[in-house]
Design a protein around this motif. Structure first.
Motif, PDB file in Angstrom:
ATOM      1  N   PRO A  28       9.766 -31.469  71.724  1.00 46.99           N
ATOM      2  CA  PRO A  28       9.242 -32.821  71.947  1.00 46.99           C
ATOM      3  C   PRO A  28       8.485 -33.369  70.729  1.00 46.99           C
ATOM      4  CG  PRO A  28       7.899 -31.216  73.104  1.00 46.99           C
ATOM      5  CD  PRO A  28       9.072 -30.468  72.531  1.00 46.99           C
ATOM      6  N   ILE A  29       8.243 -32.524  69.754  1.00 51.04           N
ATOM      7  CA  ILE A  29       7.521 -32.949  68.558  1.00 51.04           C
ATOM      8  C   ILE A  29       8.444 -33.826  67.723  1.00 51.04           C
ATOM      9  CG2 ILE A  29       6.381 -32.175  66.455  1.00 51.04           C
ATOM     10  CD1 ILE A  29       5.867 -29.497  67.977  1.00 51.04           C
ATOM     11  N   LYS A  30       7.996 -35.020  67.453  1.00 51.32           N
ATOM     12  CA  LYS A  30       8.785 -35.971  66.681  1.00 51.32           C
ATOM     13  C   LYS A  30       8.008 -36.384  65.433  1.00 51.32           C
ATOM     14  CE  LYS A  30      12.107 -35.973  69.626  1.00 51.32           C
ATOM     15  NZ  LYS A  30      13.022 -34.884  69.409  1.00 51.32           N
ATOM     16  N   PRO A  31       8.180 -35.650  64.341  1.00 53.81           N
ATOM     17  CA  PRO A  31       7.442 -35.992  63.129  1.00 53.81           C
ATOM     18  C   PRO A  31       8.024 -37.209  62.416  1.00 53.81           C
ATOM     19  CG  PRO A  31       8.860 -34.113  62.737  1.00 53.81           C
ATOM     20  CD  PRO A  31       8.997 -34.475  64.186  1.00 53.81           C
ATOM     21  N   THR A  32       7.208 -37.783  61.572  1.00 57.02           N
ATOM     22  CA  THR A  32       7.674 -38.800  60.637  1.00 57.02           C
ATOM     23  C   THR A  32       8.135 -38.041  59.404  1.00 57.02           C
ATOM     24  OG1 THR A  32       6.068 -40.401  61.448  1.00 57.02           O
ATOM     25  CG2 THR A  32       6.991 -40.792  59.248  1.00 57.02           C
ATOM     26  N   PHE A  33       9.369 -38.279  58.978  1.00 59.33           N
ATOM     27  CA  PHE A  33       9.905 -37.568  57.822  1.00 59.33           C
ATOM     28  C   PHE A  33       9.662 -38.375  56.556  1.00 59.33           C
ATOM     29  CE2 PHE A  33      12.404 -35.975  61.408  1.00 59.33           C
ATOM     30  CZ  PHE A  33      12.196 -34.609  61.241  1.00 59.33           C
ATOM     31  N   PHE A  34       9.301 -37.671  55.496  1.00 59.45           N
ATOM     32  CA  PHE A  34       9.109 -38.322  54.201  1.00 59.45           C
ATOM     33  C   PHE A  34      10.072 -37.705  53.193  1.00 59.45           C
ATOM     34  CE2 PHE A  34       6.349 -34.637  54.058  1.00 59.45           C
ATOM     35  CZ  PHE A  34       6.525 -34.144  52.783  1.00 59.45           C
ATOM     36  N   PRO A  35      10.594 -38.531  52.301  1.00 62.88           N
ATOM     37  CA  PRO A  35      11.475 -37.986  51.267  1.00 62.88           C
ATOM     38  C   PRO A  35      10.650 -37.358  50.150  1.00 62.88           C
ATOM     39  CG  PRO A  35      11.331 -40.366  51.067  1.00 62.88           C
ATOM     40  CD  PRO A  35      10.521 -39.981  52.280  1.00 62.88           C
ATOM     41  N   ALA A  36      11.116 -36.254  49.610  1.00 63.18           N
ATOM     42  CA  ALA A  36      10.496 -35.665  48.426  1.00 63.18           C
ATOM     43  C   ALA A  36      11.326 -36.125  47.234  1.00 63.18           C
ATOM     44  CB  ALA A  36      10.481 -34.149  48.525  1.00 63.18           C
TER      45      ALA A  36
END
Length: 158
Positions: A28-36
């Motif tokens: 259920p964990i929905k992180p915000t993804f960031f590009p490296a």
């Protein structure tokens, strides 16, 4: 662990290259993804656009962690253990990260990567300083101090 993370009242961030792995976990964990990304020397770095344009990687997690500290509005930021002094051909904190003799361990490239790290961290610290964020380096013999990016601050004075 999932329960603890789910109960946090905060934004959860994760690098974009982990998105498929996290999706497969059916959590259920929905992180915000960031590009490296690795930015060129002429690219402006804005701490506030980290989720859109990516984090300055510059071959060290120190650079990414500085950006997230700035993104979270930590002020001041204290650096501990970021000396960038790779003595005796030791490139990592632990001896088993990339053991000598493996393809990733190339002592002759340490100077190149160290210079890239210094350049990247300098871009990050410049951006943080422009936001009024103070950075203290508690590593006495740091290449960041020697290159004028940070100044030494005795941790006992905190």
């Amino acid at each position: 662990m999932e329960d603890k993370i789910s109960s946090l009242n905060c934004e959860i961030l994760a690098p974009a290259h982990l998105s498929n792995s996290i999706d497969k976990m059916k959590t259920p964990i929905k992180p915000t993804f960031f590009p490296a990304c690795y930015r060129t020397k002429n690219t402006n770095l804005e701490i506030d656009d980290i989720l859109i344009n990516g984090a300055e990687t510059s071959h060290t997690v120190a650079s990414i962690m500085l950006q997230f500290a700035g993104y979270m509005r930590c002020n001041p930021i204290y650096l501990i253990g970021i000396d960038l002094n790779y003595k005796n051909d030791k490139k990592y904190f632990t001896n088993d990260y990339h053991p000598i003799g493996t393809k990733q361990y190339e002592p002759e490239k340490i100077d190149f990567f160290t210079n890239e790290m210094i350049t990247g961290i300098q871009r990050v610290t410049n951006s943080l300083h422009s936001k009024g964020i103070t950075i203290y380096n508690c590593s006495k013999q740091s290449l960041l101090n020697e290159n004028g990016i940070t100044e030494y601050y005795d941790i006992n004075d905190i």
